[in-house]
Structures are given as structure tokens and as C-alpha cells.
Design a protein around this motif. Structure first.
Motif, mmCIF file in Angstrom:
data_model
loop_
_atom_site.group_PDB
_atom_site.id
_atom_site.type_symbol
_atom_site.label_atom_id
_atom_site.label_comp_id
_atom_site.label_asym_id
_atom_site.label_seq_id
_atom_site.Cartn_x
_atom_site.Cartn_y
_atom_site.Cartn_z
ATOM 1 N N LEU A 138 -30.914 6.520 2.651
ATOM 2 C CA LEU A 138 -30.063 5.683 3.477
ATOM 3 C C LEU A 138 -29.588 4.436 2.744
ATOM 4 C CD1 LEU A 138 -31.995 5.916 6.869
ATOM 5 C CD2 LEU A 138 -30.039 7.282 6.093
ATOM 6 N N THR A 139 -30.402 3.957 1.816
ATOM 7 C CA THR A 139 -30.045 2.737 1.088
ATOM 8 C C THR A 139 -29.407 3.014 -0.266
ATOM 9 O OG1 THR A 139 -32.268 2.622 0.137
ATOM 10 C CG2 THR A 139 -31.891 1.473 2.226
ATOM 11 N N GLU A 140 -29.550 4.201 -0.814
ATOM 12 C CA GLU A 140 -28.956 4.503 -2.119
ATOM 13 C C GLU A 140 -27.440 4.616 -1.996
ATOM 14 O OE1 GLU A 140 -29.065 8.022 -5.505
ATOM 15 O OE2 GLU A 140 -30.729 7.789 -4.102
ATOM 16 N N PRO A 141 -26.698 4.022 -2.911
ATOM 17 C CA PRO A 141 -25.230 4.119 -2.855
ATOM 18 C C PRO A 141 -24.782 5.581 -2.868
ATOM 19 C CG PRO A 141 -25.903 2.451 -4.429
ATOM 20 C CD PRO A 141 -27.156 3.166 -4.012
ATOM 21 N N ASN A 142 -23.846 5.863 -2.026
ATOM 22 C CA ASN A 142 -23.363 7.236 -1.877
ATOM 23 C C ASN A 142 -22.186 7.468 -2.808
ATOM 24 O OD1 ASN A 142 -23.076 9.821 -0.967
ATOM 25 N ND2 ASN A 142 -21.884 9.249 0.866
ATOM 26 N N HIS A 143 -22.448 7.441 -4.126
ATOM 27 C CA HIS A 143 -21.412 7.705 -5.119
ATOM 28 C C HIS A 143 -21.574 9.150 -5.594
ATOM 29 C CE1 HIS A 143 -19.985 3.628 -5.247
ATOM 30 N NE2 HIS A 143 -21.188 3.163 -5.601
ATOM 31 N N LEU A 144 -20.549 9.948 -5.406
ATOM 32 C CA LEU A 144 -20.554 11.348 -5.814
ATOM 33 C C LEU A 144 -19.649 11.531 -7.024
ATOM 34 C CD1 LEU A 144 -20.368 13.053 -2.291
ATOM 35 C CD2 LEU A 144 -22.393 12.383 -3.611
ATOM 36 N N TYR A 145 -19.969 12.582 -7.791
ATOM 37 C CA TYR A 145 -19.258 12.817 -9.053
ATOM 38 C C TYR A 145 -18.745 14.253 -9.114
ATOM 39 C CZ TYR A 145 -20.974 8.413 -11.037
ATOM 40 O OH TYR A 145 -21.223 7.085 -11.299
ATOM 41 N N ASN A 146 -17.676 14.419 -9.889
ATOM 42 C CA ASN A 146 -17.169 15.731 -10.273
ATOM 43 C C ASN A 146 -17.495 15.953 -11.757
ATOM 44 O OD1 ASN A 146 -16.101 16.009 -7.701
ATOM 45 N ND2 ASN A 146 -14.043 15.329 -8.309
ATOM 46 N N ALA A 147 -17.936 17.147 -12.095
ATOM 47 C CA ALA A 147 -18.305 17.486 -13.475
ATOM 48 C C ALA A 147 -17.280 18.441 -14.059
ATOM 49 C CB ALA A 147 -19.695 18.105 -13.532
ATOM 50 N N HIS A 148 -16.747 18.111 -15.247
ATOM 51 C CA HIS A 148 -15.776 18.936 -15.951
ATOM 52 C C HIS A 148 -16.364 19.314 -17.313
ATOM 53 C CE1 HIS A 148 -12.694 17.770 -12.968
ATOM 54 N NE2 HIS A 148 -13.246 16.559 -13.055
ATOM 55 N N PHE A 149 -16.267 20.563 -17.685
ATOM 56 C CA PHE A 149 -16.870 21.070 -18.911
ATOM 57 C C PHE A 149 -15.797 21.603 -19.856
ATOM 58 C CE2 PHE A 149 -20.169 21.461 -15.698
ATOM 59 C CZ PHE A 149 -21.297 20.978 -16.351
ATOM 60 N N ASN A 150 -16.061 21.450 -21.135
ATOM 61 C CA ASN A 150 -15.323 22.156 -22.179
ATOM 62 C C ASN A 150 -16.373 22.736 -23.116
ATOM 63 O OD1 ASN A 150 -13.491 23.201 -24.000
ATOM 64 N ND2 ASN A 150 -13.017 21.235 -24.953
ATOM 65 N N LEU A 151 -16.627 24.031 -22.994
ATOM 66 C CA LEU A 151 -17.693 24.715 -23.722
ATOM 67 C C LEU A 151 -17.100 25.575 -24.825
ATOM 68 C CD1 LEU A 151 -19.853 25.685 -20.617
ATOM 69 C CD2 LEU A 151 -20.022 23.646 -22.061
ATOM 70 N N ALA A 175 -24.013 27.499 -22.685
ATOM 71 C CA ALA A 175 -23.174 28.640 -23.018
ATOM 72 C C ALA A 175 -22.058 28.768 -21.989
ATOM 73 C CB ALA A 175 -24.002 29.918 -23.069
ATOM 74 N N PRO A 176 -20.881 29.242 -22.407
ATOM 75 C CA PRO A 176 -19.783 29.388 -21.437
ATOM 76 C C PRO A 176 -20.130 30.319 -20.283
ATOM 77 C CG PRO A 176 -18.982 29.555 -23.697
ATOM 78 C CD PRO A 176 -20.461 29.570 -23.774
ATOM 79 N N SER A 177 -20.984 31.299 -20.535
ATOM 80 C CA SER A 177 -21.345 32.247 -19.480
ATOM 81 C C SER A 177 -22.493 31.764 -18.601
ATOM 82 C CB SER A 177 -21.734 33.596 -20.116
ATOM 83 O OG SER A 177 -22.817 33.426 -21.018
ATOM 84 N N ASP A 178 -23.085 30.618 -18.941
ATOM 85 C CA ASP A 178 -24.231 30.106 -18.185
ATOM 86 C C ASP A 178 -23.721 29.271 -17.008
ATOM 87 O OD1 ASP A 178 -26.661 29.279 -17.295
ATOM 88 O OD2 ASP A 178 -27.233 28.169 -19.108
ATOM 89 N N THR A 179 -23.329 29.935 -15.970
ATOM 90 C CA THR A 179 -22.817 29.233 -14.789
ATOM 91 C C THR A 179 -23.923 28.551 -13.992
ATOM 92 O OG1 THR A 179 -22.968 31.297 -13.537
ATOM 93 C CG2 THR A 179 -20.865 30.809 -14.625
ATOM 94 N N SER A 180 -25.155 29.044 -14.111
ATOM 95 C CA SER A 180 -26.250 28.433 -13.356
ATOM 96 C C SER A 180 -26.550 27.030 -13.861
ATOM 97 C CB SER A 180 -27.497 29.308 -13.442
ATOM 98 O OG SER A 180 -27.917 29.444 -14.792
ATOM 99 N N SER A 181 -26.511 26.836 -15.197
ATOM 100 C CA SER A 181 -26.749 25.490 -15.733
ATOM 101 C C SER A 181 -25.620 24.542 -15.350
ATOM 102 C CB SER A 181 -26.898 25.551 -17.253
ATOM 103 O OG SER A 181 -28.049 26.285 -17.626
ATOM 104 N N GLN A 182 -24.399 25.029 -15.344
ATOM 105 C CA GLN A 182 -23.282 24.186 -14.917
ATOM 106 C C GLN A 182 -23.438 23.783 -13.453
ATOM 107 O OE1 GLN A 182 -19.410 25.815 -16.133
ATOM 108 N NE2 GLN A 182 -20.466 27.127 -17.622
ATOM 109 N N ALA A 183 -23.869 24.725 -12.634
ATOM 110 C CA ALA A 183 -24.098 24.400 -11.222
ATOM 111 C C ALA A 183 -25.247 23.416 -11.061
ATOM 112 C CB ALA A 183 -24.369 25.684 -10.435
ATOM 113 N N SER A 184 -26.286 23.520 -11.932
ATOM 114 C CA SER A 184 -27.404 22.584 -11.852
ATOM 115 C C SER A 184 -26.950 21.170 -12.184
ATOM 116 C CB SER A 184 -28.519 23.020 -12.803
ATOM 117 O OG SER A 184 -29.033 24.290 -12.440
#
Length: 948
Positions: free
Chosen positions: A804-817, A780-789
Motif C-alpha cells: 500500500l505504501t510502495e510507489p506504484n511505478h510499473l515498467y515495460n521491458a523491451h529486448f534485443n536478443l 536466448a531468443p527462444s527462452d520466453t520464460s526468462s523474458q516473462a520472468s
């Protein structure tokens, strides 16, 4: 507040003969409140149906035209005699009337035969009749109990009908065998459903149906076959099919266990001698010893002063011993021989009458004790046969006219003690007794009918309803079904948890006889199950049923020690070229792989005594539903459907995909019903947790190892697209559905927390792509907790990995709800929605945005400036005939087909605009369109809206 209420839920269970339905779930689940026959009658108009037979009658009425009365002062003169003529004029009128005949089956059409739908038009008319009878409110979810013989296309047709016809907000299909398990609270069981014309056998393992080896619609094993068997045995005695059907449902019809002797097959007892007949023949009470001289067969004579007198019996019975010696000469000389003999014959007759009366009294006293014999030990028994007969055959006292000439009304004719059924009513059949509450109904010929009863006597044929191989056929199907379970170790649970349901099993002794048949054919004692393996020498390998390994003595001189499951022939073939018994390293690896695969396949074969049960038991009927104790548990599928409806519609609220909502139907169409089931499918479980107990280690490592990262140039981009159908299960949350019943330890319930699915684990398996396009995240658009999860999970460490051995690849999440308040409604806005994950090493030069022509959360555009690529994350509209409203005003401006065409038009224009600017356009996601009509099979959603 849950979206559905208990009192709004509609449950329907279609059957071959009877359809059960109920609106609302009571506090304590009860049997169905509506029971209707699964048949309809063709109406006068072609293509229409009626639930009751409608008959047309033409009636001629005689109407009299009354002459007007003369007014004051006027005289209507008649004939020559001057009398007034007031004769009326009679006219005739013909009228057509329609009347209902609820008792007839003439012309009835049954849409379900042997568990399969044979007439969809008739079945839809029946469903409409049930829906209108119960008159549910608009916001009513519907649960349908399906038959095992129904195909996937049948499920789609049902789904389309209920959504399009009744506009239901939620719809659910549940297999009848699974519903029975819900009723019994059993996660693992073998369900035997004996119906009208067929029998279904299903193995349910941890609330999942084992389709392999399932016995579906076995013909000749239902209640109708029992009726036909009785008719075959009793047709020569004048029995009709209706009489055999009522006999089957009566208490005297019984299925005896295999090997039980029927009455009359035991040793014949000595016939009872009638004392009265023996006395009249002159027999003595002492039997054969009573034969003697004349003095033993006649009374003693006494010579007195007044002549010859007959000796009288004394009260103590000793008169015969005290008699004088019989003087025959004196009797003859007295001249009273004839009088003496006449008197003695009279006394003998009186004694015989007293003995007969005493014997009759003793027989009457012992009669109730004889009536208490069990049904299985009586040669004959009677049952009440009810039939409908015209009232013209009944006299004023409610009895049929007497046929023995007794027409003076001085009483009823006595019925014979052992009535025999006759083919016609004029052959001296016993007079039937009408029921006190006889019902009448109109007939086409103007006659009325009444329900009457009569007693019918049946012999040992009443024990032979299930003969002819019916029980053997069912037992063999049960054996094949359980042998098809891949987990050999759990087959004992299926033998110990047999559930026999269905109205065909209501016949007395049917369940017990079936269990006895299984015991006689397949049961072995626990001690004999270990005889074979216990007598083998310790240096012999245990053979399996497939012959994969033959018992061979293992050489202690060999340096190669293989396990008990290794085929020695395979080992000898590999090591034959090496006298020392050692193979080269490459051959060792190849041999180890083959031996490991051999062990894996052997685990799935029927080895040892795993396929032979040591105990067979019926599962106990649940006691926590008191209303079902009197009704019987044969219709347990309806009870389980109520339990499931409570769990799916009220407790779970659709989070676990237990039912299909209206919104999901608009997007997926009827084919989408296969994505929803009870319980939720296991497709969201990690494959490692499922296959670990059954797959070899080599295969597990091959499945679980991360994909090799593709070789990419500096300008290459790796893109993944996935219709996730709800992102909640991948956020390391707890299971979303709970049942009322505790389940045993199993593969699903014993999954360790570390193997719960997560988005980060998926990214690792895909070698951390640059762009991931997710559709139907359902946030839901108002469900900010799920987006943060989501943002937290995609950047967390996978459980079990070394940070220490796992690749340190980080992501950005973009939503269209979804933001459309008129078209994207339902479940609090948790519909549709797309999410694009962009790896941070390319996110610095990227821009993600939505479009103004999409308010349903269907499009996200990511521009990668350094690469000159624009990625469209698309969840396209799936057209239907439902209305599409203006997002601003809410006014209907078309249907979903129109919206689908306009969506693709806007998408094409957007792509053309980017291409005109020099961008390379990539479309990723769920397009909801087919390339050719062949890709749209089955042909339910075809046309220009769905096919390119």
C-alpha cells in the motif's frame, strides 16, 4: 546435455620442480597421470625449446672400398710372385649425429622460481609440450592451478596464451589453496603449502581467500632449504648435494619435535665388558670378587697313587668343592710341575673359547631386537644412495674394479660394516652394488652409465634438516595469517583446521614437528584463557588489547549507564559541562554515534584471548578417494582441481561464472578473467545481508535507505545504465551452484530469502528511474520464460515492503536478443543481449526498436517523443583477432577488430541521422572503448581498435 564431457577436461598444475597434468576426469579421482619436470632446454634455434637435452656428436667412420672381383677369363696379376692383389682401399667419413640425453640437467631452464614466473617463453613451451603430449580434442576446457605469488597480470597472460594458442572453448584459473580446501571438503581452513623453495600460508574462509596477511612465497622454508641445511652439516664428511637430497627423501631423515633429545644426549650407559677379553685377562665370572689366592685361580690338585693329577671338573660343577687339599710340596717333589701348568693353561684356553662362542651366539640372537629400535633412538643409520657412474668403472661381474690388489677374481672384496662416504672413489670407499635393472644411456664422450647403489651411514645430522629457524619462521607466518582474519570469533576454526600439503612436507615428522612448534609458541590451556576476565570485579569494564577502554569503576550515582564497551573517558569528556551527567540532545546524538562507531572498530581489533588458540589440530585426510591413500595427500591441490572442474564445467555448466568462455573472451579480452572465479563472487548479494553482522545499525540504515528522488522538471528524464552480466540471479531464483560438501552456517548461506536480489529492489533503490538500460542479459531468443520472468519481477512488490505504501511505478521491458547464427553462438544463444526498461508514465509516448545492422543483440533505440530525446542502449563490440563471418552466408569477411570499427561507423551514422532530424541523442551502456591509452592498462589490448 552438458556442453563438456568428463573425458575432455584438461587439468594442469604448474610447479617449481614438477608439473602435473591429466586429460579427463575418472569416475574416482586419481593422482595425475602425467608428471613432467618443470624445465626446458634451449634448442639450436634461438627462441625455441626442447623438453630433453639434445647433444651433437661428430663421428668418424672408416669405410673400406672393396676391389671388384675379376670376371671369368680375366686374371688380376699382383706382384712379382704372380699372386692376385685383392687389397681394399680404406676411406674416412665424418658425420654429425644428434642424440637425446634424458638423464642430464645441464643447461636446463626452470621458468618458475619460488612460485613466481621468471621466463614466460620457457613456460609457454612447457605448456605446449604438455598439451601436445596429451593430445586433447578440440572441444577441451582447461583448468589451471595458480600459485599464490602470481599477480593479476600473470593471470591475464595465461588467459591470453591459452585462448589464442589452443583456441580452448572455456578456461578457468583456480588458486592452489582453494583447490586444497575442495580436496579436503573444508570450507574454512588454514592451508600451509611447503614447496621446493618457498612456503605459502593461506586462510580460506567459507571458500573465500583472505588476502590480508597471506603468507606468499616465504623463502628459506621449503624442501630445498632442508637439503642445503644437511649439506652444510655433512659437507665435511664428503657428502654432495645429491647425497643430501636422497638422504632427505629416505626414511632415516626425520624432523624431531621441539625439545626432543637426540640420540647421545641422554645419560651414557655403562660400556659392555667383552667376556672373552675378561677371561683372557684372568677375570673371574664374579667380577672383582674373583681376585683371590692361587687356589682360586688354578684348578685343584689331587694326589693319587700314580702321582700328581690335575683335578677334572665334574658334570654337576661341584668338582672344586670335592678336591683334596692342595699339597704344593708334593707337586714340586714329583718333578711334573711344568706339565701340570701346561695342561691347566690348555684347559683354561678351551673354557675361554667356549664362553666366547656362547656369548657370540647370544649376541646374534639379540641382534634383531636391537635393530627394531626406533630411528629417533639410534645414533647412526644407513640409507641406500643411488648414483650414476660410467660403465668403465665396472668389471665384468657388474662391480667396480677392486682397489686392494685382489685381481684374481676369487670373490668380492668385503665392505666395511660402517661405510663412510668419501669425496672421491679412490679413498677406500665401500664398493657400490649396481641395481639389477641398471639403465644405460649414451654420453657425449661415448661412454655409457649405469645406476649403482651403496649404503651410506649418517649420524644425528639426519635429524637436523629443519633446524636453523625454519619451523619458527613458518609458525610465525601462520600466526600472522590467522590474526589477519577480520572475524575474531572464527579464528579458532582456523587453528583447528590446519592443512599441511606440498612435497616439501613429505620429510618424515615434518608435519608433527610444525604442530608441536605451534603448540609450544602459541597454545594456552582453556582454563588459563578465562583467568584474566574471571578475576575482574563485576563493576569493571573488560579491557581490550588496543587500550581503547581502561578498567574504571563505574559510579552507581551517575544517571548515565554506558555499556561495557564504552570508553568512560569519552563519556566524561562529553558530559563534563553538565554536572547532572546529562548532555544536551544534540550532544547525546553525537555521543551515541561515536560510541557506536567505537564498538564497531573494537570488534575488529584483537581483543582478549581471541588471537590466542586453545587447541591446534591438523585436519584429517579425506578417506573417500582410495587412490590417494598410497600416493599421499601432499598433492591435494590436484585432487581439489579435479573436483572443481567437475562442478564448474559439468554440473554448473558456466551459469555461475566459474569459467570464461570463448565468447566472453572475445568481448572482454584477457582482463575479463578477473570476473570469473571459483566459487562465484559475492558481488550479486545484497550488501545489507553481508554487512549486517559487523556494521552498526546506524551505518546499515544509511546504506540501505532508498535514494532521495531527484527533483525533476516535467521535461527531465532519469536514465540508468548497467552491464548486469546475466539477469538470471536477479529473478528471485535459487542459488545456481552447488558443491559436493555441506557448508557450515555462515553469512552467505544464512541469507534470508527476503534479501535475495531482484530487479524490483534495484529499481526501488534508484528511486524508480524513467529509463533503465541493461546490457548482457544473456537470454536466448527462444527462452520466453526468462523474458516473462523479467517482466514479472520488475512489476512485483519488493519482499518486506507494504504494497500500500510502495510507489506504484510499473515498467515495460523491451529486448534485443542475438539472432546471428554465425557470430553469436555458444551456450545455446545465451550471450550478449540488451534490455531497456521504460516506466509506463513515459512509455505511452515512446517507441523502442532495434536496427537492421545489428543481429548480435547489441543495440536498442528508445524514442521519447514528448521530450525530444532518443536513448541508445548499447553493448558495443570488443575487438579481437577472431574471425567475423557474414551473418547470412557465414563466410569470413574480417576479424572482430574490423567488426568493431564497422559497428562504431554504423552507430555514428545512426546518431547523425537522428541529430539531423532534431533529436537529442543519449548514448548509454558499455562502449568497450577507452579515451586514452593510459586507460587501457595493462597494455595488452591497445591500438586504434580500443582507444579513441
Amino acid at each position: 546435455m552438458p556442453p563438456f564431457k568428463d573425458e575432455h577436461i584438461l587439468v594442469i598444475a604448474p610447479g617449481s620442480q614438477t608439473t602435473l597434468a591429466q586429460l579427463g576426469l575418472p569416475e574416482s579421482f586419481t593422482p595425475a597421470q602425467l608428471r613432467v619436470s618443470t624445465r626446458m632446454f634451449p634448442a639450436e634455434k634461438k627462441g625455441e625449446w626442447e623438453p630433453i637435452k639434445i647433444r651433437e656428436r661428430k663421428v668418424t667412420k672408416h669405410k673400406k672400398d672393396v676391389a671388384p672381383e675379376p670376371t671369368d677369363g680375366d686374371t688380376a696379376m699382383g706382384g712379382t710372385d704372380g699372386q692376385i692383389d685383392n687389397e681394399d682401399t680404406a676411406t674416412e667419413e665424418e658425420g654429425t649425429y644428434f642424440e637425446e640425453d634424458p638423464t642430464t640437467e645441464e643447461g636446463a631452464v626452470y621458468p618458475i622460481r619460488e612460485g613466481r614466473v621468471v621466463d614466460w617463453s620457457c613456460l609457454f613451451a612447457l605448456m605446449t609440450h604438455i598439451y601436445n603430449t596429451l593430445s586433447p580434442p578440440f572441444h577441451t576446457p582447461i583448468l589451471i592451478i595458480t600459485q599464490p605469488a602470481w599477480t593479476a597480470q600473470d593471470h591475464e597472460i595465461f588467459t591470453q596464451f591459452f585462448f589464442e594458442k589452443f583456441k580452448t572453448p572455456a578456461f578457468c584459473l583456480m588458486d592452489s589453496a582453494l583447490a586444497v580446501c575442495y580436496a579436503y571438503g573444508a570450507s574454512t581452513a588454514t592451508v600451509i603449502d611447503i614447496g621446493y623453495e618457498k612456503c605459502d600460508i593461506t586462510a580460506v574462509n567459507d571458500f573465500l581467500i583472505n588476502d590480508a596477511g597471506r603468507g606468499t612465497a616465504l623463502t628459506g622454508c621449503g624442501g630445498e632449504s632442508m637439503t642445503q641445511r644437511l649439506l652444510k652439516l655433512l659437507s665435511t664428511k664428503g657428502f654432495t648435494r645429491d647425497m643430501c637430497e636422497q638422504l632427505k627423501k629416505s626414511g632415516i631423515c626425520e624432523v624431531l619435535p621441539s625439545g626432543t633429545a637426540m640420540p647421545g644426549e641422554a645419560d651414557t650407559e655403562e660400556p659392555n665388558v667383552n667376556p672373552a677379553a675378561a677371561a683372557s685377562a684372568g677375570a673371574n665370572a664374579a667380577g672383582l670378587k674373583g681376585r683371590g689366592s692361587i687356589g682360586d685361580s688354578t684348578a685343584a690338585l689331587r694326589v693319587g697313587a700314580n702321582g700328581v693329577e690335575g683335578g677334572e671338573d665334574t658334570q654337576d660343577g661341584e668338582g672344586e668343592d670335592n678336591e683334596s687339599v692342595l699339597d704344593v710340596a708334593t707337586i714340586v717333589a714329583s718333578g711334573k710341575t711344568s706339565e701340570f701348568l701346561a695342561r691347566k693353561e690348555k684347559e683354561k684356553a678351551e673354557k675361554t673359547e667356549k664362553a666366547a662362542a656362547k656369548k657370540a651366539a647370544q649376541d646374534a640372537a639379540n641382534a634383531p631386537k636391537q635393530a627394531k629400535l626406533p630411528n629417533a633412538k639410534r645414533m647412526t643409520a644407513t640409507f641406500q644412495y643411488t648414483e650414476r657412474r660410467p660403465l668403465e668403472e665396472l668389471n665384468q661381474n657388474g662391480k667396480r674394479p677392486l682397489q686392494n690388489g685382489n685381481q684374481n677374481g676369487e670373490g668380492e672384496a668385503k665392505r666395511p660394516k660402517t661405510p663412510e662416504p668419501q669425496a672421491s672413489s679412490d679413498t677406500g670407499a665401500p664398493e657400490p652394488i649396481p641395481t639389477p635393472n641398471a639403465q644405460t644411456s649414451g654420453q657425449p664422450n661415448g661412454e655409457t652409465t649405469a645406476l649403482i647403489r651403496r649404503e651410506v651411514e649418517v649420524g644425528v645430522e639426519r635429524f637436523q634438516a629443519a633446524t636453523g629457524g625454519m619451523l619458527d619462521q613458518v609458525a610465525d607466518a601462520i600466526h600472522r595469517c590467522i590474526l589477519s582474519v577480520p572475524d575474531v570469533g572464527k579464528r579458532a576454526d582456523f587453528w583447528d583446521n590446519l592443512i599441511i600439503v606440498g612435497n616439501g612436507s613429505r620429510v618424515r615428522g615434518c608435519k608433527e614437528a610444525l604442530v608441536a612448534k605451534l603448540n609450544s609458541k602459541y597454545l594456552i590451556s582453556p582454563s588459563s584463557a578465562t583467568i584474566f576476565t574471571s578475576e575482574l570485579p563485576s563493576n569493571f569494564t573488560t579491557p581490550v588489547a588496543t587500550g581503547a577502554n581502561t578498567p574504571q569503576p563505574q559510579s552507581h550515582l551517575s544517571n548515565s549507564h554506558h555499556g561495557p564497551g564504552v570508553n568512560p573517558l569519552l563519556a566524561a569528556a562529553v558530559t563534563a559541562s553538565n554536572p547532572g551527567g546529562l548532555a544536551p540532545p544534540s550532544q547525546h546524538q553525537h555521543l551515541a554515534a561515536q560510541l557506536q562507531m567505537q564498538q564497531y572498530h573494537q570488534q575488529h581489533q584483537h581483543s582478549g584471548h581471541g588471537q590466542t588458540p586453545t587447541s591446534i589440530k591438523l585436519m584429517k585426510m579425506p578417506e573417500y578417494f582410495p587412490e590417494w591413500k598410497d600416493a599421499g595427500i601432499e598433492e591435494a591441490a590436484f585432487l581439489g582441481a579435479q573436483v572443481a572442474a567437475k562442478v564448474v564445467f559439468v554440473v554448473d555448466q558456466g551459469l555461475s561464472k566459474g569459467f570464461m568462455s570463448r565468447t566472453e573472451y572475445n568481448d572482454l579480452g584477457p582482463q575479463g578473467i578477473h570476473e570469473f572465479c571459483i566459487p562465484p563472487p559475492l558481488k550479486r548479494r545484497r550488501i545489507t545481508a553481508l554487512v549486517a553482522p559487523i556494521l552498526p545499525t546506524a551505518l546499515i540504515s544509511e546504506i540501505s535507505r532508498p535514494r532521495v528522488k531527484p527533483t525533476l522538471s516535467q521535461t527531465s528524464i532519469c536514465i540508468y545504465a548497467w552491464n548486469i552480466n546475466g539477469v538470471a540471479p536477479y529473478l528471485d531464483q535459487q542459488p545456481l551452484i552447488k558443491t559436493f560438501f555441506p557448508t557450515k552456517s555462515s553469512t552467505r548461506s544464512s541469507t534470508p530469502p527476503s534479501s535475495q536480489p531482484s530487479l524490483r529492489a534495484c529499481l526501488q533503490r534508484w528511486a524508480f528511474p524513467h529509463i533503465v538500460c541493461l546490457q548482457e542479459v544473456k537470454i536466448a531468443p527462444s527462452d520466453t520464460s526468462s523474458q516473462a520472468s523479467v517482466r514479472r519481477v520488475i512489476n512485483s512488490t519488493v519482499p518486506g515492503n507494504d504494497p500500500l505504501t510502495e510507489p506504484n511505478h510499473l515498467y515495460n521491458a523491451h529486448f534485443n536478443l542475438p539472432r546471428d547464427k554465425h557470430n553469436a553462438t555458444g551456450f545455446g544463444g545465451k550471450v550478449y543481449g540488451v534490455c531497456t526498461l521504460v516506466r509506463q508514465d513515459v512509455a505511452a509516448s515512446s517507441t523502442t526498436k532495434s536496427v537492421d545492422w545489428d543481429l548480435e543483440g547489441r543495440v536498442l533505440i528508445t524514442e521519447l517523443q514528448d521530450h525530444g530525446i532518443v536513448v541508445f542502449n548499447i553493448y558495443a563490440v570488443n575487438g579481437t583477432t577472431n574471425s567475423y563471418r557474414d551473418p547470412n552466408s557465414g563466410k569470413t569477411i574480417g576479424d572482430r577488430h574490423w567488426r568493431k570499427r564497422s559497428f562504431h561507423t554504423e552507430l555514428r551514422n545512426e546518431c547523425s541521422r537522428y541529430e539531423s532530424q532534431g533529436w537529442d541523442v543519449v548514448l548509454a551502456g558499455d562502449m568497450n572503448i577507452s579515451q586514452t591509452p593510459l586507460d587501457s592498462y595493462p597494455q595488452l589490448r591497445m591500438g586504434k581498435e580500443h582507444v579513441i
